[in-house]
Motif scaffolding. Structure first.
Motif, PDB file in Angstrom:
ATOM      1  N   LYS A  50      11.163 -96.822 -35.948  1.00 14.47           N
ATOM      2  CA  LYS A  50      10.052 -97.769 -35.889  1.00 14.47           C
ATOM      3  C   LYS A  50       8.901 -97.144 -35.103  1.00 14.47           C
ATOM      4  O   LYS A  50       9.117 -96.255 -34.285  1.00 14.47           O
ATOM      5  N   VAL A  51       7.708 -97.639 -35.345  1.00 14.16           N
ATOM      6  CA  VAL A  51       6.557 -97.317 -34.496  1.00 14.16           C
ATOM      7  C   VAL A  51       6.505 -98.444 -33.477  1.00 14.16           C
ATOM      8  O   VAL A  51       6.485 -99.621 -33.845  1.00 14.16           O
ATOM      9  N   LEU A  78       2.202-106.227 -38.938  1.00 14.08           N
ATOM     10  CA  LEU A  78       2.800-104.912 -39.182  1.00 14.08           C
ATOM     11  C   LEU A  78       4.325-104.840 -39.041  1.00 14.08           C
ATOM     12  O   LEU A  78       4.921-103.819 -39.397  1.00 14.08           O
ATOM     13  N   LYS A  79       4.955-105.879 -38.535  1.00 17.94           N
ATOM     14  CA  LYS A  79       6.405-105.804 -38.254  1.00 17.94           C
ATOM     15  C   LYS A  79       7.235-105.488 -39.494  1.00 17.94           C
ATOM     16  O   LYS A  79       8.230-104.773 -39.406  1.00 17.94           O
ATOM     17  N   ASP A  80       6.816-105.986 -40.650  1.00 18.18           N
ATOM     18  CA  ASP A  80       7.581-105.732 -41.873  1.00 18.18           C
ATOM     19  C   ASP A  80       7.454-104.291 -42.361  1.00 18.18           C
ATOM     20  O   ASP A  80       8.217-103.862 -43.219  1.00 18.18           O
ATOM     21  N   ARG A  81       6.501-103.548 -41.796  1.00 20.00           N
ATOM     22  CA  ARG A  81       6.330-102.131 -42.142  1.00 20.00           C
ATOM     23  C   ARG A  81       7.017-101.211 -41.133  1.00 20.00           C
ATOM     24  O   ARG A  81       6.903 -99.991 -41.227  1.00 20.00           O
ATOM     25  N   GLY A  82       7.710-101.803 -40.136  1.00 23.64           N
ATOM     26  CA  GLY A  82       8.424-100.982 -39.164  1.00 23.64           C
ATOM     27  C   GLY A  82       7.732-100.855 -37.825  1.00 23.64           C
ATOM     28  O   GLY A  82       7.985 -99.908 -37.085  1.00 23.64           O
ATOM     29  N   TYR A  83       6.887-101.821 -37.476  1.00 22.57           N
ATOM     30  CA  TYR A  83       6.171-101.813 -36.194  1.00 22.57           C
ATOM     31  C   TYR A  83       6.841-102.805 -35.252  1.00 22.57           C
ATOM     32  O   TYR A  83       7.263-103.882 -35.670  1.00 22.57           O
ATOM     33  N   ASP A  84       6.954-102.438 -33.984  1.00 17.64           N
ATOM     34  CA  ASP A  84       7.539-103.335 -32.999  1.00 17.64           C
ATOM     35  C   ASP A  84       6.725-103.272 -31.714  1.00 17.64           C
ATOM     36  O   ASP A  84       5.967-102.315 -31.489  1.00 17.64           O
ATOM     37  N   THR A  85       6.872-104.284 -30.893  1.00 21.27           N
ATOM     38  CA  THR A  85       6.188-104.356 -29.614  1.00 21.27           C
ATOM     39  C   THR A  85       7.181-104.777 -28.548  1.00 21.27           C
ATOM     40  O   THR A  85       7.977-105.701 -28.763  1.00 21.27           O
ATOM     41  N   ILE A  86       7.122-104.091 -27.411  1.00 23.25           N
ATOM     42  CA  ILE A  86       7.897-104.471 -26.235  1.00 23.25           C
ATOM     43  C   ILE A  86       6.873-104.705 -25.120  1.00 23.25           C
ATOM     44  O   ILE A  86       6.177-103.768 -24.700  1.00 23.25           O
ATOM     45  N   ILE A 135       4.557 -95.219 -29.625  1.00 24.39           N
ATOM     46  CA  ILE A 135       5.671 -94.292 -29.842  1.00 24.39           C
ATOM     47  C   ILE A 135       5.972 -94.224 -31.336  1.00 24.39           C
ATOM     48  O   ILE A 135       6.068 -95.252 -32.012  1.00 24.39           O
ATOM     49  N   ASP A 136       6.091 -92.994 -31.840  1.00 25.83           N
ATOM     50  CA  ASP A 136       6.322 -92.813 -33.274  1.00 25.83           C
ATOM     51  C   ASP A 136       7.790 -93.027 -33.643  1.00 25.83           C
ATOM     52  O   ASP A 136       8.632 -93.293 -32.776  1.00 25.83           O
ATOM     53  N   LYS A 137       8.086 -92.884 -34.920  1.00 27.18           N
ATOM     54  CA  LYS A 137       9.427 -93.149 -35.442  1.00 27.18           C
ATOM     55  C   LYS A 137      10.487 -92.208 -34.888  1.00 27.18           C
ATOM     56  O   LYS A 137      11.677 -92.529 -34.893  1.00 27.18           O
ATOM     57  N   GLN A 138      10.061 -91.041 -34.413  1.00 23.61           N
ATOM     58  CA  GLN A 138      10.998 -90.065 -33.845  1.00 23.61           C
ATOM     59  C   GLN A 138      11.182 -90.237 -32.340  1.00 23.61           C
ATOM     60  O   GLN A 138      11.918 -89.490 -31.710  1.00 23.61           O
ATOM     61  N   GLY A 139      10.477 -91.211 -31.744  1.00 24.70           N
ATOM     62  CA  GLY A 139      10.618 -91.453 -30.306  1.00 24.70           C
ATOM     63  C   GLY A 139       9.646 -90.676 -29.449  1.00 24.70           C
ATOM     64  O   GLY A 139       9.841 -90.564 -28.235  1.00 24.70           O
TER      65      GLY A 139
END
Length: 163
Positions: A50-51, A78-86, A135-139
């Motif tokens: 995820k981003v 954007l959450k359905d495209r793989g975006y998250d927020t903490i 942070i990108d998909k690779q961390g």
């Protein structure tokens, strides 16, 4: 001779500035565990693929509060495209204030209280709010934001990372 020395000093200074301003795309996000205000535990490893925006904030921070509607909108869009927020509340923020804020604003993303300051230290000893890390998909940390930032530029960076 003075002109040559001045030119060398100028080149070194410009090079140092350019290096300092380079994106931190090679820096891996710290391997931490977030515990949300609901008791859920999420690790950075689990967020791979995820981003993710890790946002350090406080209920007493005017800029943080002003940015929350955009954070909510971006997450929902954007959450359905793989975006998250903490959203990580700072150590000095009273947990009941954070919980009340999250509930009254209906924050749709994960909200964490950094009760020990461990998360802020892990991300480079964050002291100022808002400070956010994209942070990108690779961390890898691809961008660090301090204070207000350009919304269009932010979304362009997120969309590029989402692919």
């Amino acid at each position: 001779m003075k002109k040559i020395l001045f030119a060398i000093v100028a080149i070194v200074a410009i090079s140092a500035l350019a290096m300092w301003r380079m994106p931190t795309d090679a820096k891996t996000a710290p391997d931490v565990t977030f515990t949300t205000i609901t008791g859920e535990q999420v690790t950075m490893q689990e967020l791979r693929g995820k981003v993710v925006l890790v946002k350090f904030w406080a209920t007493s921070c005017v800029t943080c509060v002003a940015q929350m509607p955009d954070n909510i909108k971006n997450y929902n869009t954007l959450k359905d495209r793989g975006y998250d927020t903490i959203a990580v509340a700072m150590q000095y923020d009273p947990p009941n204030y954070v919980k009340n804020f999250a509930e009254s604003r209906e924050l749709p993303f994960k909200v964490v209280v950094d009760a020990t300051g461990e998360l802020a230290r892990a991300f480079g000893d964050v002291k100022l709010t808002p400070t956010a890390f994209l942070i990108d998909k690779q961390g890898n940390i691809i961008k660090r934001y301090l204070g207000n930032y350009d919304k269009e530029s932010f979304l362009a960076t997120v969309n590029k990372a989402l692919g």
